[in-house]
Design a protein around this motif. Sequence first.
Motif, PDB file in Angstrom:
ATOM      1  N   ALA A   1       0.837  -1.200   0.000  1.00 29.62           N
ATOM      2  CA  ALA A   1       0.000   0.000   0.000  1.00 29.62           C
ATOM      3  C   ALA A   1       0.873   1.253   0.000  1.00 29.62           C
ATOM      4  N   HIS A   2       1.927   1.241   0.788  1.00 28.89           N
ATOM      5  CA  HIS A   2       2.854   2.378   0.846  1.00 28.89           C
ATOM      6  C   HIS A   2       3.511   2.596  -0.509  1.00 28.89           C
ATOM      7  N   GLN A   3       3.931   1.539  -1.158  1.00 28.84           N
ATOM      8  CA  GLN A   3       4.555   1.655  -2.479  1.00 28.84           C
ATOM      9  C   GLN A   3       3.561   2.209  -3.503  1.00 28.84           C
TER      10      GLN A   3
ATOM     11  N   ARG B   1       1.045   9.932  -2.024  1.00 32.54           N
ATOM     12  CA  ARG B   1       1.650  10.036  -0.690  1.00 32.54           C
ATOM     13  C   ARG B   1       1.914  11.503  -0.347  1.00 32.54           C
ATOM     14  N   GLU B   2       2.421  12.251  -1.307  1.00 30.93           N
ATOM     15  CA  GLU B   2       2.701  13.671  -1.091  1.00 30.93           C
ATOM     16  C   GLU B   2       1.409  14.449  -0.852  1.00 30.93           C
ATOM     17  N   ARG B   3       0.364  14.075  -1.556  1.00 32.85           N
ATOM     18  CA  ARG B   3      -0.932  14.741  -1.371  1.00 32.85           C
ATOM     19  C   ARG B   3      -1.462  14.500   0.039  1.00 32.85           C
ATOM     20  N   PHE B   4      -1.315  13.269   0.534  1.00 29.52           N
ATOM     21  CA  PHE B   4      -1.765  12.955   1.891  1.00 29.52           C
ATOM     22  C   PHE B   4      -0.883  13.636   2.935  1.00 29.52           C
ATOM     23  N   LYS B   5       0.405  13.727   2.667  1.00 33.43           N
ATOM     24  CA  LYS B   5       1.299  14.436   3.590  1.00 33.43           C
ATOM     25  C   LYS B   5       0.912  15.903   3.695  1.00 33.43           C
ATOM     26  N   GLU B   6       0.562  16.499   2.563  1.00 28.78           N
ATOM     27  CA  GLU B   6       0.161  17.902   2.558  1.00 28.78           C
ATOM     28  C   GLU B   6      -1.159  18.090   3.313  1.00 28.78           C
ATOM     29  N   LEU B   7      -2.094  17.180   3.131  1.00 29.83           N
ATOM     30  CA  LEU B   7      -3.356  17.233   3.869  1.00 29.83           C
ATOM     31  C   LEU B   7      -3.082  17.150   5.373  1.00 29.83           C
ATOM     32  N   LEU B   8      -2.242  16.212   5.761  1.00 26.64           N
ATOM     33  CA  LEU B   8      -1.896  16.058   7.180  1.00 26.64           C
ATOM     34  C   LEU B   8      -1.258  17.332   7.714  1.00 26.64           C
ATOM     35  N   ARG B   9      -0.333  17.903   6.968  1.00 30.11           N
ATOM     36  CA  ARG B   9       0.339  19.122   7.392  1.00 30.11           C
ATOM     37  C   ARG B   9      -0.683  20.246   7.615  1.00 30.11           C
TER      38      ARG B   9
ATOM     39  N   LYS C   1      -9.349   8.589   4.468  1.00 29.85           N
ATOM     40  CA  LYS C   1      -9.050   9.025   3.103  1.00 29.85           C
ATOM     41  C   LYS C   1      -8.060   8.072   2.420  1.00 29.85           C
ATOM     42  N   ILE C   2      -7.077   7.596   3.176  1.00 30.53           N
ATOM     43  CA  ILE C   2      -6.107   6.651   2.604  1.00 30.53           C
ATOM     44  C   ILE C   2      -6.793   5.326   2.276  1.00 30.53           C
TER      45      ILE C   2
END
Length: 93
Positions: free
Chosen positions: A8-10, A18-26, A82-83
């Motif tokens: 899933a991570h890959q 992954r970057e989109r989710f990181k930005e959402l988290l931030r 969301k993930i």
Amino acid sequence: MTVNNTIAHQRLILSGDRERFKELLRRRLIECGWRDEVRLLCREVVKENESNNVTFDSLVAKVTPRARAIVPDPVKKELLQKIKTHLLTQKDQ
């Protein structure tokens, strides 16, 4: 990580999501004041250890567990949902 988590991570990395989710988290962490709380935690650690030189690595080691513990549950739940939704829709394609 289990094999399924690794896959899933890959998928998230390869799709660029992954970057989109990181930005959402931030954004969510900033909105809820978490970043400000972590900044205060860092200041506390530096003050408590002002007689010693606090290195970046030691600061991270001391603050990270506390910072993770204070991430609000709604933020965790939103991101996890969301993930999951994203991975399920990707699986069907």
